[in-house]
Design an enzyme around this catalytic site. Structure first.
Site, PDB file in Angstrom:
ATOM      1  N   GLY A  84      44.716  41.796  68.658  1.00 44.92           N
ATOM      2  CA  GLY A  84      45.945  41.330  69.287  1.00 44.92           C
ATOM      3  C   GLY A  84      46.225  39.958  68.702  1.00 44.92           C
ATOM      4  N   ARG A  87      45.775  34.157  67.783  1.00 51.01           N
ATOM      5  CA  ARG A  87      46.124  32.757  67.488  1.00 51.01           C
ATOM      6  C   ARG A  87      47.592  32.595  67.111  1.00 51.01           C
ATOM      7  NH1 ARG A  87      43.749  31.753  61.508  1.00 51.01           N
ATOM      8  NH2 ARG A  87      43.924  33.856  60.717  1.00 51.01           N
ATOM      9  N   ASP A 119      38.760  30.453  67.889  1.00 54.36           N
ATOM     10  CA  ASP A 119      39.361  29.236  68.451  1.00 54.36           C
ATOM     11  C   ASP A 119      40.882  29.260  68.578  1.00 54.36           C
ATOM     12  OD1 ASP A 119      40.076  29.080  65.832  1.00 54.36           O
ATOM     13  OD2 ASP A 119      38.789  27.372  65.344  1.00 54.36           O
ATOM     14  N   ASP A 246      46.106  46.599  61.193  1.00 58.13           N
ATOM     15  CA  ASP A 246      46.741  45.543  61.999  1.00 58.13           C
ATOM     16  C   ASP A 246      47.488  44.562  61.099  1.00 58.13           C
ATOM     17  OD1 ASP A 246      43.879  45.159  61.394  1.00 58.13           O
ATOM     18  OD2 ASP A 246      44.244  43.112  62.051  1.00 58.13           O
ATOM     19  N   ASP A 256      50.731  39.050  56.875  1.00 62.21           N
ATOM     20  CA  ASP A 256      49.382  38.557  57.178  1.00 62.21           C
ATOM     21  C   ASP A 256      48.584  38.280  55.902  1.00 62.21           C
ATOM     22  OD1 ASP A 256      49.622  38.328  59.859  1.00 62.21           O
ATOM     23  OD2 ASP A 256      47.945  39.632  60.368  1.00 62.21           O
TER      24      ASP A 256
HETATM   25  P1  AMP Z   1      43.366  38.388  60.594  1.00 59.97           P
HETATM   26  O1  AMP Z   1      42.090  38.474  59.828  1.00 59.97           O
HETATM   27  O2  AMP Z   1      44.018  37.035  60.548  1.00 59.97           O
HETATM   28  O3  AMP Z   1      44.327  39.481  60.265  1.00 59.97           O
HETATM   29  O4  AMP Z   1      42.963  38.577  62.133  1.00 59.97           O
HETATM   30  C1  AMP Z   1      42.256  39.686  62.653  1.00 59.97           C
HETATM   31  C2  AMP Z   1      42.160  39.554  64.145  1.00 59.97           C
HETATM   32  O5  AMP Z   1      41.419  38.389  64.512  1.00 59.97           O
HETATM   33  C3  AMP Z   1      43.497  39.431  64.872  1.00 59.97           C
HETATM   34  O6  AMP Z   1      43.397  40.066  66.125  1.00 59.97           O
HETATM   35  C4  AMP Z   1      43.652  37.932  65.014  1.00 59.97           C
HETATM   36  O7  AMP Z   1      44.489  37.573  66.066  1.00 59.97           O
HETATM   37  C5  AMP Z   1      42.221  37.500  65.263  1.00 59.97           C
HETATM   38  N1  AMP Z   1      41.945  36.136  64.782  1.00 59.97           N
HETATM   39  C6  AMP Z   1      41.814  35.717  63.495  1.00 59.97           C
HETATM   40  N2  AMP Z   1      41.519  34.421  63.436  1.00 59.97           N
HETATM   41  C7  AMP Z   1      41.476  33.968  64.711  1.00 59.97           C
HETATM   42  C8  AMP Z   1      41.219  32.706  65.319  1.00 59.97           C
HETATM   43  N3  AMP Z   1      40.947  31.621  64.595  1.00 59.97           N
HETATM   44  N4  AMP Z   1      41.272  32.644  66.673  1.00 59.97           N
HETATM   45  C9  AMP Z   1      41.532  33.726  67.409  1.00 59.97           C
HETATM   46  N5  AMP Z   1      41.766  34.937  66.907  1.00 59.97           N
HETATM   47  C10 AMP Z   1      41.740  35.070  65.576  1.00 59.97           C
HETATM   48 MG    MG Z   2      46.033  40.011  60.840  1.00 57.02          MG
END
Ligand code: AMP
Ligand code: MG
Length: 479
Positions: A84, A87, A119, A246, A256
């Site tokens: 979800g 951040r 975070d 996602d 993303d």
């Molecule tokens: P991403 O790798 O950026 O596509 O993120 C994958 C998942 O991890 C998604 O659900 C993001 O919202 C969550 N996510 C990535 N980095 C963070 C962060 N620093 N804090 C909280 N959630 C994160």
């Molecule tokens: Mg993502």
């Protein structure tokens, strides 16, 4: 031209209200003025201080209805229901003068119910990379989300080392991902899945509702747009790096940005993501993964479409991708008329580049700058000159048969073969300076990337290929 909150109001049970959390000594360092003008956003978007005030003061039109959206996703082939917006927050939606919807999404806004143990922050390094990449792809004509503004700060954020916290305001038609639909299908919450589909049709795909089979029209459109996008990635040498479902947009836009790379040397099986040793998301795996992801999405359509109809939709993918890719590659090679010899000519050119570890974008640019009569100058750069000569002879013959004026052909090729491409080693230089508070190179590079087909005064440095030590930089997922 108004702010809207349709996701927050109509799908409130598919999201959580969350307030953005300001960063210590936040400072706006870039506003995408041409995009602000194109969307006709209010004047507050043109002033650094007004913008900060607007994004963080409470209550404000940008914080009152801010939401984190719930979705899941297939990560490296495995289903993960616990994703979800961890951040990022959808602050509001904006309708531009043409009535198109633009999500105003703040990335790095602090923790949400979906942050798990992370975070909720983003670091300056990754927000700069996303800003540069989305603008670079846009100006190459590749469908993508866009960057509206970049905020840096003195907030310490810990990754492999301490870094600066930062935020990016990102905009695109919507943030609906394959993983949104997969989640509400797989969790068995089919009433919410229905709500999500109803909303999607009404807000973003009303034309599908006017067809006899709206769900199939929608799936067809997502299949087609994904195929087109990936054809562009393959033609322009872009490796996304984390094609989890996602990170896949239902609008077929690049989305993303993580450890992406544009190819330096042409390595067909190049892996830009350091955390992907098996190469699931390597450059030449992207077309196949696109279809794998569409299959995963298509399961969420199964309550509405029987298997044969889903199969018919998915069958569109491969021919669409191949046709678009062939068109793009023909244009890049200056082969304007269809001919049975074209595929072999293009494939042998690519095989030559791969065999001799030639820079992908620069080789195409050189081909666009040399009339066939002077191809011998290119020849000197190849070790296997006999192979080069065989190819060059066949190419010259084909070009000659087309009967197109040589100057015109080269001019057309220069419009599809960028002189300036986003390179990880350059992005790294931009980041190093920006972390010290100097954004001059960031702005200069953005300027060069916004005119990728022309080399204006002072921009030659951005046409350079990396030194051997900086080639094919792979990056980690940490952001
Ligand atoms: P991403 O790798 O950026 O596509 O993120 C994958 C998942 O991890 C998604 O659900 C993001 O919202 C969550 N996510 C990535 N980095 C963070 C962060 N620093 N804090 C909280 N959630 C994160
Ligand atoms: Mg993502």
């Amino acid at each position: 031209m108004t702010l809207r909150y349709s996701y927050a109001s109509e799908l409130s049970n598919l999201a959580s209200l969350v307030k953005p959390q300001a960063l210590k000594n936040a400072r706006v360092v870039a506003i995408n003025q041409s995009l602000v003008a194109q969307l006709a956003l209010p004047n507050t978007w043109t002033d650094n201080n007004d913008l900060l005030q607007m994004l963080f003061s409470q209550p404000s039109a940008y914080t009152e209805h801010a939401i984190a959206q719930k979705y899941g996703g297939h990560q490296f082939g495995f289903w993960n229901p616990d994703l979800g917006d961890g951040r990022g927050l959808l602050l509001a939606q904006w309708s531009d003068p043409q009535g198109r919807n633009w999500d105003l999404h703040l990335k790095g806004a602090g923790s949400t119910p979906y942050s798990r143990f992370a975070d909720g922050r983003a670091v300056l390094r990754s927000t700069i990379r996303e800003y540069l990449a989305s603008e670079a792809l846009h100006y190459l004509g590749i469908p993508t989300s866009r960057a509206l503004c970049l905020i840096t700060s003195e907030e310490p954020v810990f990754r492999e080392r301490q870094e600066r916290g930062a935020m990016l305001v990102r905009t695109c038609e919507s943030h609906l991902r394959f993983g949104h639909f997969e989640y509400f299908y797989r969790s068995g919450e089919h009433d919410k899945l229905q709500q999500l589909f109803d909303y999607t049709f009404a807000q973003h795909f009303p034309h599908c509702l006017a067809t006899p089979l709206p769900y199939q029209s929608l799936l067809n459109e997502i299949v087609d747009k994904t195929a087109q996008m990936i054809a562009y990635w393959q033609a322009y040498g872009f490796n996304h790096g984390v094609m989890n479902t996602d990170n896949m947009s239902i609008h077929g836009i690049t989305f993303d940005y993580g450890p992406y790379a544009f190819l330096d040397d042409f390595e067909p099986n190049y892996i830009c993501n350091h955390s992907d040793p098996q190469g699931r998301y390597s450059f030449d795996s992207q077309p196949g993964i696109g279809l794998w992801n569409l299959n995963a999405l298509a399961q969420a359509f199964s309550p509405y479409l029987d298997f044969e109809l889903i199969r018919t939709s998915l069958m569109r993918y491969e021919p669409q991708l191949l046709t678009r890719y062939s068109e793009l590659m023909r244009a890049k090679c200056g082969l304007s008329t269809a001919h049975p010899d074209n595929p072999a000519l293009i494939n042998e050119w690519l095989a030559l580049l791969a065999a001799e570890h030639k820079d992908y974008s620069q080789s195409f640019r050189l081909l666009s700058e040399h009339p066939v009569a002077t191809l011998t100058q290119l020849r000197d750069q190849f070790v296997d000159r006999e192979r080069f000569d065989r190819w060059a002879q066949a190419y010259a013959k084909r070009v000659d048969e087309q009967g197109l004026d040589e100057g015109q052909r080269l001019a057309q090729m220069c419009q599809v073969n960028p002189a300036v491409i986003l390179r990880n080693f350059q992005a790294q230089r931009v980041i190093t300076l920006a972390e010290q508070g100097d954004f001059s190179l960031f702005h200069e590079y953005l300027q060069a990337l916004s005119e990728p087909y022309t080399v204006s005064a002072g921009m030659q440095k951005f046409t350079q290929t990396p030194p051997d030590s900086d080639k094919g930089m792979a990056l980690s997922c940490s952001s």
